[in-house]
Design an enzyme around this catalytic site. Structure first.
Site, PDB file in Angstrom:
ATOM      1  N   HIS A  16       0.803  -1.224   0.000  1.00 29.75           N
ATOM      2  CA  HIS A  16       0.000   0.000   0.000  1.00 29.75           C
ATOM      3  C   HIS A  16       0.838   1.277   0.000  1.00 29.75           C
ATOM      4  O   HIS A  16       0.286   2.370  -0.001  1.00 29.75           O
ATOM      5  CB  HIS A  16      -0.961   0.024   1.199  1.00 29.75           C
ATOM      6  CG  HIS A  16      -0.275   0.265   2.506  1.00 29.75           C
ATOM      7  ND1 HIS A  16       0.367  -0.722   3.190  1.00 29.75           N
ATOM      8  CD2 HIS A  16      -0.113   1.397   3.234  1.00 29.75           C
ATOM      9  CE1 HIS A  16       0.889  -0.217   4.300  1.00 29.75           C
ATOM     10  NE2 HIS A  16       0.613   1.064   4.345  1.00 29.75           N
TER      11      HIS A  16
HETATM   12  C1  UD1 Z   1      -2.150   4.997   6.628  1.00 33.82           C
HETATM   13  C2  UD1 Z   1      -0.852   5.327   7.349  1.00 33.82           C
HETATM   14  C3  UD1 Z   1       0.161   4.197   7.131  1.00 33.82           C
HETATM   15  C4  UD1 Z   1      -0.428   2.840   7.501  1.00 33.82           C
HETATM   16  C5  UD1 Z   1      -1.711   2.641   6.717  1.00 33.82           C
HETATM   17  C6  UD1 Z   1      -2.343   1.306   7.050  1.00 33.82           C
HETATM   18  C7  UD1 Z   1      -0.280   7.697   7.460  1.00 33.82           C
HETATM   19  C8  UD1 Z   1       0.592   8.765   6.939  1.00 33.82           C
HETATM   20  N1  UD1 Z   1      -0.247   6.533   6.825  1.00 33.82           N
HETATM   21  O1  UD1 Z   1      -1.897   5.038   5.249  1.00 33.82           O
HETATM   22  O2  UD1 Z   1       1.279   4.439   7.948  1.00 33.82           O
HETATM   23  O3  UD1 Z   1       0.492   1.819   7.198  1.00 33.82           O
HETATM   24  O4  UD1 Z   1      -2.616   3.717   7.042  1.00 33.82           O
HETATM   25  O5  UD1 Z   1      -3.547   1.142   6.451  1.00 33.82           O
HETATM   26  O6  UD1 Z   1      -0.983   7.929   8.423  1.00 33.82           O
HETATM   27  N2  UD1 Z   1      -9.428   4.988   2.790  1.00 33.82           N
HETATM   28  C9  UD1 Z   1     -10.622   4.303   2.716  1.00 33.82           C
HETATM   29  N3  UD1 Z   1     -11.145   3.812   3.863  1.00 33.82           N
HETATM   30  C10 UD1 Z   1     -10.557   3.978   5.069  1.00 33.82           C
HETATM   31  C11 UD1 Z   1      -9.344   4.674   5.123  1.00 33.82           C
HETATM   32  C12 UD1 Z   1      -8.784   5.161   3.977  1.00 33.82           C
HETATM   33  O7  UD1 Z   1     -11.189   4.132   1.651  1.00 33.82           O
HETATM   34  O8  UD1 Z   1     -11.107   3.533   6.082  1.00 33.82           O
HETATM   35  C13 UD1 Z   1      -8.823   5.530   1.560  1.00 33.82           C
HETATM   36  C14 UD1 Z   1      -8.612   7.026   1.672  1.00 33.82           C
HETATM   37  O9  UD1 Z   1      -9.714   7.708   1.223  1.00 33.82           O
HETATM   38  C15 UD1 Z   1      -7.391   7.244   0.818  1.00 33.82           C
HETATM   39  C16 UD1 Z   1      -6.612   5.963   0.945  1.00 33.82           C
HETATM   40  O10 UD1 Z   1      -7.529   4.978   1.433  1.00 33.82           O
HETATM   41  O11 UD1 Z   1      -7.763   7.417  -0.531  1.00 33.82           O
HETATM   42  C17 UD1 Z   1      -5.425   6.109   1.842  1.00 33.82           C
HETATM   43  O12 UD1 Z   1      -5.814   6.359   3.200  1.00 33.82           O
HETATM   44  P1  UD1 Z   1      -4.940   7.266   4.202  1.00 33.82           P
HETATM   45  O13 UD1 Z   1      -5.530   7.236   5.554  1.00 33.82           O
HETATM   46  O14 UD1 Z   1      -4.649   8.552   3.566  1.00 33.82           O
HETATM   47  O15 UD1 Z   1      -3.528   6.582   4.298  1.00 33.82           O
HETATM   48  P2  UD1 Z   1      -3.080   5.087   4.185  1.00 33.82           P
HETATM   49  O16 UD1 Z   1      -2.483   4.901   2.827  1.00 33.82           O
HETATM   50  O17 UD1 Z   1      -4.187   4.174   4.612  1.00 33.82           O
END
Ligand code: UD1
Length: 370
Positions: free
Chosen positions: A213
């Protein structure tokens, strides 16, 4: 006398790190110990899907959050700002005596900043680990959080040294071990076979698990497709189970398809995910936490990154840094198939008692030094 500790969670890797601390605090409350530490569980809402958040609360027995800041998705700065503002408002309404943050996600750093500016002391669990890679938001989060924390709970001696080098005095650093491993050891007897395990005719030791990811691996469609093709071609026809993170799902949707032996599944609940890991031939990942779990379970792990903030998973455990060049995957897997993967051991104090050590120390710090 009572004191209130805010326990901050926001994203998936936080939940397993905080669960053992909650368990220990609850135990002490049940025993009616005084003076007593009360806690307020604050969920920032950074992760909000049930598969990324709610399922973990259910399976790990974490109580419903006392407060949900409901920040949702956003850019790095957008999320950071929203969490800071909402947590500051909470502290203005009801101040706590300590803000305890875990890990390195955006919520960790944002709440640490708001608390410290309100002169609420900050304790950081999993402090001091460093990859040296400033292109990862997590590394910035670690550095900022550690630069403004009062107390540091560490998972390894290496983290202690990193903190010493940053000028932190030894009396503020506590080498306690790894709460994520407390959670794993507590849950090993309860791991659950995922429903699809038999449907896909998986058998023990005869499949791979991948988790990817990191933006560097998954955000560019072309290079991600090359990576998947290389993994697929190197696994000698064995099935590859891929629980897909929402960020990764977006790129896969753009690609339209993945190689046939890569089987896409939803993000797995904790007990199902670790069941898959425990019985896998090996795990291929760009996660940090997963390398700790594979180390403790003795499962070979290939990390598709150029660096790690968890070097003990390599020097002591079963992890190897393969790098981000897809060409490096096949030679590593050839070694695995030839039976030449290291057996690995378990890092010091990764023994299931870290939550207890942290709470003992918190009681001492809050009731004798504040
Ligand atoms: C975050 C953490 C990372 C961790 C990862 C585990 C930071 C900087 N990064 O990254 O360290 O390893 O989580 O999962 O805090 N999204 C959903 N549903 C959710 C959450 C997120 O659809 O419940 C989507 C968001 O809209 C976004 C993408 O997933 O488009 C990324 O989510 P984001 O929370 O920005 O960071 P992660 O890549 O999950």
């Amino acid at each position: 006398m009572k004191k209130l500790v805010d326990l901050i969670v926001g994203a998936r890797p936080n939940f397993m790190k905080v669960a053992p601390i909650i368990k220990e605090l609850q135990l002490r409350q049940l025993q009616g110990r005084t003076p007593s530490l009360n806690y307020r569980l604050v969920h920032t809402g950074q992760h909000y899907d049930s598969r990324m958040s709610g399922d973990f609360f259910d399976q790990l027995g974490i109580p419903f959050p006392d407060v949900n800041l409901e920040v949702g998705s956003g850019t790095q700065a957008g999320q950071t700002g929203a969490i800071m503002i909402r947590y500051e408002q909470l502290l203005m309404k009801e101040r706590s005596d300590l803000c305890l943050v875990v890990g390195d996600v955006t919520s960790t750093m944002a709440c640490a900043i708001s608390a410290q500016k309100m002169q609420v002391p900050v304790a950081h669990v999993e402090a001091g680990i460093r990859s040296g890679d400033w292109s990862m938001p997590e590394e910035i989060n670690r550095m900022v959080t550690d630069s403004i924390s009062n107390w540091f709970f560490t998972t390894t001696e290496i983290a202690n040294k990193n903190l010493n080098c940053a000028g932190i005095s030894q009396d503020r650093i506590f080498f306690v071990g790894n709460t994520m491993i407390d959670t794993l050891l507590n849950n090993m007897p309860h791991l659950k076979k995922p429903d699809f395990f038999d449907e896909l005719s998986l058998s023990i030791g005869k499949y791979f698990v991948i988790t990817l990811h990191r933006p560097a691996n998954v955000d560019q469609g072309d290079s991600f497709a090359t990576l998947l093709a290389e993994i697929s071609n190197s696994c000698r026809g064995l099935p590859i189970i891929f629980p897909v993170h929402p960020r990764t799902a977006k790129t896969i949707q753009e690609l339209g398809q993945v190689p046939d032996n890569i089987l896409l599944v939803n993000p797995q609940p904790y007990l199902q995910f670790n069941y898959l890991v425990k019985y896998a031939k090996a795990v291929i990942t760009d996660s940090g936490g997963v390398t700790e779990e594979t180390t403790v379970m003795g499962v070979p792990c290939l990390t598709l990154r150029d660096n790690t903030e968890r070097p003990e998973t390599i020097s002591v455990g079963t992890n190897e840094l393969i790098g981000t060049n897809p060409a490096a995957i096949k030679p590593a897997l050839d070694r695995l198939f030839a039976g030449n993967w290291k057996k690995g051991g378990i890092p010091e104090k990764w023994d299931g008692k870290t939550g207890e050590r942290i709470v003992v120390e918190l009681e001492r710090l809050l009731f004798t030094t504040l």
